[in-house]
Motif scaffolding. Sequence first.
Motif, short mmCIF file in Angstrom:
data_model
loop_
_atom_site.label_atom_id
_atom_site.label_comp_id
_atom_site.label_asym_id
_atom_site.label_seq_id
_atom_site.Cartn_x
_atom_site.Cartn_y
_atom_site.Cartn_z
N MET A 162 42.74 43.45 49.57
CA MET A 162 42.40 42.73 50.80
C MET A 162 42.90 43.61 51.94
O MET A 162 44.07 43.96 52.00
CB MET A 162 43.14 41.39 50.80
CG MET A 162 42.81 40.51 51.97
SD MET A 162 41.20 39.74 51.84
CE MET A 162 41.56 38.33 50.81
N GLU A 163 41.98 43.96 52.81
CA GLU A 163 42.29 44.86 53.91
C GLU A 163 42.28 44.07 55.21
O GLU A 163 41.47 43.15 55.36
CB GLU A 163 41.19 45.93 53.97
CG GLU A 163 41.48 47.10 54.86
CD GLU A 163 42.31 48.16 54.13
OE1 GLU A 163 42.47 48.05 52.90
OE2 GLU A 163 42.81 49.07 54.81
N GLY A 164 43.15 44.42 56.11
CA GLY A 164 43.12 43.79 57.43
C GLY A 164 43.10 44.86 58.51
O GLY A 164 43.68 45.93 58.34
N SER A 188 38.15 53.62 46.14
CA SER A 188 39.48 53.47 45.55
C SER A 188 40.35 52.59 46.43
O SER A 188 41.47 52.26 46.07
CB SER A 188 40.13 54.84 45.37
OG SER A 188 40.26 55.47 46.63
N GLN A 189 39.83 52.21 47.60
CA GLN A 189 40.58 51.34 48.52
C GLN A 189 39.60 50.66 49.47
O GLN A 189 38.56 51.24 49.83
CB GLN A 189 41.60 52.16 49.31
CG GLN A 189 41.03 53.42 49.95
CD GLN A 189 42.07 54.27 50.65
OE1 GLN A 189 43.22 53.87 50.80
NE2 GLN A 189 41.68 55.45 51.11
N THR A 190 39.95 49.43 49.86
CA THR A 190 39.06 48.74 50.81
C THR A 190 39.22 49.29 52.23
O THR A 190 38.49 48.87 53.13
CB THR A 190 39.35 47.21 50.81
OG1 THR A 190 40.77 47.01 50.80
CG2 THR A 190 38.73 46.54 49.60
N SER A 191 40.13 50.25 52.41
CA SER A 191 40.32 50.86 53.75
C SER A 191 39.01 51.47 54.25
O SER A 191 38.81 51.59 55.46
CB SER A 191 41.40 51.94 53.69
OG SER A 191 42.58 51.41 53.14
N SER A 192 38.12 51.85 53.32
CA SER A 192 36.81 52.40 53.72
C SER A 192 36.08 51.43 54.66
O SER A 192 35.35 51.86 55.56
CB SER A 192 35.96 52.66 52.48
OG SER A 192 35.96 51.52 51.63
N TYR A 231 38.44 50.69 42.53
CA TYR A 231 38.47 51.32 41.20
C TYR A 231 39.37 52.54 41.19
O TYR A 231 39.32 53.37 42.10
CB TYR A 231 37.04 51.75 40.82
CG TYR A 231 36.06 50.61 40.81
CD1 TYR A 231 35.76 49.93 39.64
CD2 TYR A 231 35.46 50.17 42.00
CE1 TYR A 231 34.87 48.86 39.63
CE2 TYR A 231 34.57 49.11 42.00
CZ TYR A 231 34.28 48.46 40.82
OH TYR A 231 33.41 47.39 40.82
N ARG A 232 40.20 52.65 40.16
CA ARG A 232 41.02 53.84 39.98
C ARG A 232 41.20 54.11 38.49
O ARG A 232 41.32 53.16 37.70
CB ARG A 232 42.40 53.67 40.62
CG ARG A 232 42.34 53.61 42.13
CD ARG A 232 43.71 53.48 42.74
NE ARG A 232 43.57 53.00 44.11
CZ ARG A 232 44.57 52.76 44.92
NH1 ARG A 232 45.82 52.95 44.52
NH2 ARG A 232 44.36 52.33 46.14
N SER A 233 41.26 55.37 38.12
CA SER A 233 41.42 55.72 36.72
C SER A 233 42.88 55.55 36.33
O SER A 233 43.66 56.50 36.33
CB SER A 233 40.96 57.18 36.51
OG SER A 233 41.14 57.52 35.17
N1 DAH Z 1 44.70 51.62 51.15
C1 DAH Z 1 46.09 51.64 50.77
C2 DAH Z 1 46.18 51.71 49.24
O1 DAH Z 1 45.23 51.49 48.60
C3 DAH Z 1 46.79 50.40 51.26
C4 DAH Z 1 46.95 50.44 52.75
C5 DAH Z 1 48.08 50.95 53.31
C6 DAH Z 1 45.95 49.93 53.55
C7 DAH Z 1 48.24 50.99 54.69
C8 DAH Z 1 46.10 49.93 54.94
C9 DAH Z 1 47.24 50.47 55.48
O2 DAH Z 1 45.17 49.47 55.76
O3 DAH Z 1 47.39 50.50 56.85
O4 DAH Z 1 47.22 51.99 48.74
#
Ligand code: DAH
Length: 340
Positions: free
Chosen positions: A210-212, A169-173, A195-197
Amino acid sequence: MQEKLEQIRRAIGEGIGDTGSRKELFELKMKYLGKTGEISALSKGMRDVPAEERPAMGKLVSDVRAWAEAQFAAREEELKKEELKARYESEKVDVTMPARFTETGTRHPVNIVKKEIIECFEGMGFEIYEGPEIEKDYYNFQALNIPADHPARDMQDTFFITGEYLLRSQTSSGQIRVMEKKKPPIKILSPGRVYRSDSDATHSPMFHQMEGLVVDRGITLCDLKGILDEFARRLFTSETKTRLRPSYFPFTEPSVEVDLSCHNCGGRGCRICKGTGWIEILGAGVVNRRVLENCGIDPDEYTGFAFGMGLERIAMIKYGINDMRYLFENDVRLLKQFRD
Ligand code: DAH
């Protein structure tokens, strides 16, 4: 015999004029000059000519043969020229005609912003990492300090495949996957589908993020601000400013929401920024100690910052698109307006 020669001469003279192709001409030539042709037959017939007449007769026959050969050669040249002319005529190209154009494809607006963001961050030394879309609960949530039953899970209506596996659900993974493998200094940018419902004018069940992530000794929120300022100027205008507002994400502490001054009105207030002068663009923060610990990185030695943004949202802001669904309909009338 003389008469016969005269007849042949006439017949050739008339016949040649009637030939319309080199094939016909060849056939005619064979009829007279071929091995079994009429002139050859006359040569053979010399045996029956009285000896005293033979030299004179022989000369007559060979004169006719030479004449005939010359006639055929001349006609052959003529026909060659005619055939070439006909070929030029049929293959004639009108160079003044307008050309036929084939339509070339264009990059999708989401891919345009993705490319621009990657170029911007690569210029600042970031490496690209791409993680899996089918992800474990552990990487998508638990290791990011979102245990089972944590209320923060409610913000991301997740498609679970099994109890353990889900569509990320997030590229934070990707942060966790990178930090498990690589020790600091870390400086990565991670694009990908999530992906999110969820589905309406500003949400789609599949979208791009895009994750940093930067982890090293002495990294602070100021480094984040500096990098985001550069990003904002590169992606929008050289006057674009950033503003940080306090927020909450389980994997960062402190957490911030980042706004950009509106590139459309320069901050005075317009339709795009809904009169506020600012546009919310991404979430970010200082990497939570717990997250570093989960990856075996000592939080007393290293610190870091992370940020995450939605690419559809950035494309919509940048190009003034007010409904996210336009980005997924793939209507070429919309798509071909974008060229990078
Ligand atoms: N993963 C969060 C989202 O999907 C976005 C996010 C927020 C990513 C803070 C980060 C972060 O890396 O530090 O809403």
